[in-house]
Enzyme design. Structure first.
Site, PDB file in Angstrom:
ATOM      1  N   PHE A  73      47.222  37.665  45.161  1.00  0.00           N
ATOM      2  CA  PHE A  73      46.194  36.623  45.261  1.00  0.00           C
ATOM      3  C   PHE A  73      44.805  37.244  45.072  1.00  0.00           C
ATOM      4  O   PHE A  73      44.452  38.212  45.721  1.00  0.00           O
ATOM      5  CB  PHE A  73      46.284  35.937  46.630  1.00  0.00           C
ATOM      6  CG  PHE A  73      45.211  34.906  46.852  1.00  0.00           C
ATOM      7  CD1 PHE A  73      45.184  33.730  46.117  1.00  0.00           C
ATOM      8  CD2 PHE A  73      44.210  35.118  47.799  1.00  0.00           C
ATOM      9  CE1 PHE A  73      44.191  32.783  46.318  1.00  0.00           C
ATOM     10  CE2 PHE A  73      43.218  34.179  48.014  1.00  0.00           C
ATOM     11  CZ  PHE A  73      43.206  33.000  47.267  1.00  0.00           C
ATOM     12  N   GLN A  74      44.045  36.676  44.150  1.00  0.00           N
ATOM     13  CA  GLN A  74      42.688  37.102  43.803  1.00  0.00           C
ATOM     14  C   GLN A  74      42.634  38.560  43.333  1.00  0.00           C
ATOM     15  O   GLN A  74      41.639  39.254  43.534  1.00  0.00           O
ATOM     16  CB  GLN A  74      41.718  36.881  44.972  1.00  0.00           C
ATOM     17  CG  GLN A  74      41.453  35.397  45.234  1.00  0.00           C
ATOM     18  CD  GLN A  74      40.274  35.133  46.148  1.00  0.00           C
ATOM     19  OE1 GLN A  74      39.916  35.960  46.986  1.00  0.00           O
ATOM     20  NE2 GLN A  74      39.665  33.963  46.007  1.00  0.00           N
ATOM     21  N   GLU A  84      27.844  34.638  42.960  1.00  0.00           N
ATOM     22  CA  GLU A  84      27.798  36.091  42.752  1.00  0.00           C
ATOM     23  C   GLU A  84      26.923  36.480  41.557  1.00  0.00           C
ATOM     24  O   GLU A  84      26.314  37.552  41.557  1.00  0.00           O
ATOM     25  CB  GLU A  84      29.214  36.644  42.561  1.00  0.00           C
ATOM     26  CG  GLU A  84      30.062  36.623  43.808  1.00  0.00           C
ATOM     27  CD  GLU A  84      30.849  35.338  44.007  1.00  0.00           C
ATOM     28  OE1 GLU A  84      31.695  35.277  44.924  1.00  0.00           O
ATOM     29  OE2 GLU A  84      30.612  34.374  43.218  1.00  0.00           O
ATOM     30  N   MET A 111      15.125  26.240  22.378  1.00  0.00           N
ATOM     31  CA  MET A 111      15.302  27.143  21.250  1.00  0.00           C
ATOM     32  C   MET A 111      16.474  26.708  20.381  1.00  0.00           C
ATOM     33  O   MET A 111      16.438  26.847  19.150  1.00  0.00           O
ATOM     34  CB  MET A 111      15.499  28.581  21.734  1.00  0.00           C
ATOM     35  CG  MET A 111      15.410  29.616  20.629  1.00  0.00           C
ATOM     36  SD  MET A 111      13.772  29.650  19.832  1.00  0.00           S
ATOM     37  CE  MET A 111      12.846  30.639  21.011  1.00  0.00           C
ATOM     38  N   LYS A 142      41.019  46.727  49.719  1.00  0.00           N
ATOM     39  CA  LYS A 142      40.779  46.265  51.090  1.00  0.00           C
ATOM     40  C   LYS A 142      41.227  47.285  52.134  1.00  0.00           C
ATOM     41  O   LYS A 142      40.513  47.554  53.110  1.00  0.00           O
ATOM     42  CB  LYS A 142      41.516  44.936  51.305  1.00  0.00           C
ATOM     43  CG  LYS A 142      41.245  44.283  52.652  1.00  0.00           C
ATOM     44  CD  LYS A 142      41.900  42.908  52.719  1.00  0.00           C
ATOM     45  CE  LYS A 142      41.564  42.208  54.038  1.00  0.00           C
ATOM     46  NZ  LYS A 142      42.136  40.830  54.076  1.00  0.00           N
TER      47      LYS A 142
END
Length: 619
Positions: A131-132, A69, A496, A181
């Site tokens: 969940f999630q 993502e 760096m 959802k």
């Protein structure tokens, strides 16, 4: 936030039809001109992806399936930077949404317009640790311009229209839309809201600069003998490139840009001083230290630009032009603050100059420009050549020579600074993470640029450490045949970090060497069915770059360079911009008859030096 429709597109209907929240989202995105979405599906966002299936099948929107993502948010970011349009990315709830956060923060720091759509657990489950489930609204509050949680599918069209308006007007930035959802599944009486038809109560960015302050600014410019234009990313966001050029040429004002401002002014122009700041050109940093008028245009006085703030342009009066009133006076109080859209302010300034019916004094800055040109000759950017290895600078110069018109993205580190120093870019053709300094940004951003501009040449300059942050996006390049060319400047280090450890931490190289565990990049590319190439010597470089550019498809080119090259010039932390280390020695020093000694470090200098090349002390 309250909003009202101020106009309606001819022919559009206000008659409600029964549609799902997911349909309302996709139809609204389509009405706002969205043709590409970067994303990754998951449980909570499946109703939206199910609707997306129909829009893709109809050829109205293309979805680019990323492998992580974070790649979606960076790709949408690159898409937006290259086009000026709003980039769009999708992710599901929980870990999918949190994987977007780095990309959202990157866009926020650099003022890039994004719409980030996340799935969320169903409304009855919110707050139950389902969940999630993650409060992505709360997590992202510090790094977005605005956020929404859609509670009613009937609000979807309005929210999308508001989000696009907010993301793309005023100072641009990312907007989050979190969609439970069940909102995606639920039907509502759907009434479309067309693009550019909303007026948001209480949201009215200042676009037009104050005429009195514009007059004051013109008077200061006419009086200045050592003026300098200091140009940031706001100039690019406003599309003010032509107006900037006109102002610089009329008054013969030299121009230096920030990392974000690269491309706002033609870097091959005689008035260009290229980039200033920590790894900017010596002549830009000397100029900002000695100017008597600093004209800041769409810039925010970032610490990597200013060095020691109280010594930044300490002899100068300041004009600050920016659309965000919070930036004006935040780090440096200007004598003339002008809040407004950069392009409109510069247009008004040029118009007022013409109305005054005066001409710029032809020799006003002649002495100043001659002085800068001496600095330019005395302290040029240096491209080293070593007998047994390639220097990173050589590689970047050769890439730029063979692809002068390409769109360039970068990761973050030494290679980013060398690319900024040696590549000359047009407007929107330099795409790099400035404010957040996000490793792993370059390749997914290049993906977004190439999807937006399929006929353009897109090249990512990466480091061997940063490329591994999001190297899985090779799979996305392969799946869609995205023609990005990635050049890895491979020195086996977090370059760096190593340079700072060498300079400021007693050469204690803690966890910065990347050689153990480094993959064979050629074989890794081939495993993804992407063409992999390797260069280990100067003799191979030119032909390899030519082959890479000629190849029809994505390429990963692994170029092995000298391991301990440092990026100079460099302004050390806590020092002024004039106190750079690593300046090139002047050839004149060897043959000079009149020498002076630096009071700070004792180094020999020719009498014409203004600053010591060893420590940057003014002589």
């Amino acid at each position: 936030m309250q909003s009202q429709v101020i106009s309606k597109t001819p022919g559009s209907s206000t008659t409600p039809t029964r549609r799902t929240g997911a349909f309302a989202l996709m139809d609204s995105l389509h009405r706002h001109g969205v043709t590409h979405i970067f994303g990754y599906p998951g449980g909570a966002i499946l109703p939206i992806y199910d609707e997306l299936y129909h829009w893709e099948t109809a050829g109205k929107i293309q979805h680019i399936l990323v492998r992580h993502e974070q790649g979606a948010s960076h790709a949408a970011d690159g898409y937006a930077r290259a086009t000026g349009k709003v980039g769009v990315c999708f992710a599901t709830s929980g870990p999918g949404a949190t994987n977007l956060v780095t990309g959202i923060a990157t866009a926020h720091m650099d003022s890039i317009p994004l719409i980030c759509v996340t799935g969320q657990v169903a409304r009855p489950a919110i707050g139950s640790d389902a969940f999630q489930e993650t409060d992505i609204y709360g997590i992202t509050l510090p790094v977005v311009k605005h956020s929404y949680v859609v509670r009613d599918p009937a609000d979807m069209a309005r929210i999308v229209a508001e989000a696009f308006h907010i993301a793309s007007t005023g100072r641009p930035g990312p907007v989050l839309i979190d969609i439970p959802k069940d909102v995606g599944l639920e039907e509502c009486d759907y009434v479309p809201v067309e693009a550019n038809t909303l007026k948001l109560v209480g949201y009215r960015p200042t676009l037009k600069g104050n005429p009195r302050q514009i007059n004051q600014a013109l008077n200061l410019i006419r009086q200045a003998r050592r003026p300098l234009l200091y140009v940031g990313g706001g100039t690019i966001a406003a599309g003010a490139h032509d107006e900037l050029r006109q102002l610089a040429e009329i008054f013969q004002i030299p121009v230096t840009t920030t990392l974000m401002g690269k491309g706002a002014f033609d870097e091959s122009h005689p008035l260009s001083l290229k980039m200033l700041g920590m790894h900017g050109t010596a002549y830009a940093n000397f100029a900002v230290s000695e100017c008597d008028l600093l004209i800041a245009v769409g810039a925010r006085f970032d610490d990597r630009v200013t060095g020691k703030l109280d010594q930044f342009a300490s002899h100068a009066q300041v004009i600050h032009i920016d659309i965000d009133p919070a930036e004006v006076g935040k780090n440096r109080s200007p004598q003339v603050p002008i809040v407004g859209d950069v392009r409109r302010v510069l247009q008004d300034m040029l118009r007022r100059y013409q109305e005054m019916n005066i001409s710029a004094e032809p020799n006003q800055t002649q002495e100043w420009l001659a002085r800068i040109n001496r600095w330019r000759e005395d302290y040029p950017l240096h491209v080293p050549e070593y007998p047994d290895s390639l220097s990173p600078q050589e590689v970047i110069v050769e890439v730029g020579r063979q692809a002068p018109k390409a769109y360039y993205t970068t990761d973050v580190g030494q290679h980013q600074m060398w690319a900024a120093q040696f590549l000359n870019n047009g407007p929107r053709q330099w795409i790099s993470s400035g404010g957040l300094g996000t490793m792993g940004y370059g390749m997914p951003a290049a993906m977004g640029v190439q999807v937006a501009l399929p006929d353009q040449q897109v090249i990512c300059i990466a480091g061997d450490a940063s490329i591994q942050m999001n190297i899985q996006e090779l799979g996305t390049l392969a799946q869609y045949g995205i023609n990005v060319k990635t050049v890895i400047i491979n020195n086996g280090w977090q370059g760096m970090v190593r340079q700072w450890q060498q300079a400021f931490f007693g050469q204690r190289y803690s966890s910065s060497n990347m050689e153990v565990g480094m993959p064979d990049f050629v074989q890794l590319a081939q495993a993804y069915e992407v063409k992999g190439m390797i260069v280990t010597s100067r003799d191979e470089l030119q032909d390899a770059i030519a082959q890479m550019l000629a190849y029809d498809g994505p390429v990963l080119l692994d170029v092995h360079v000298t391991k301990d090259e440092n990026c100079y010039p460099m302004v050390a932390p806590g020092k002024s911009n004039a106190q750079m280390i690593g300046l090139p020695e002047k050839a004149l020093l060897k043959n000079a008859t009149e020498l002076i000694y630096c009071s700070n470090c004792g180094a020999k200098n020719v009498a014409s030096n203004n600053f010591c090349p060893e420590c940057g002390t003014k002589l």
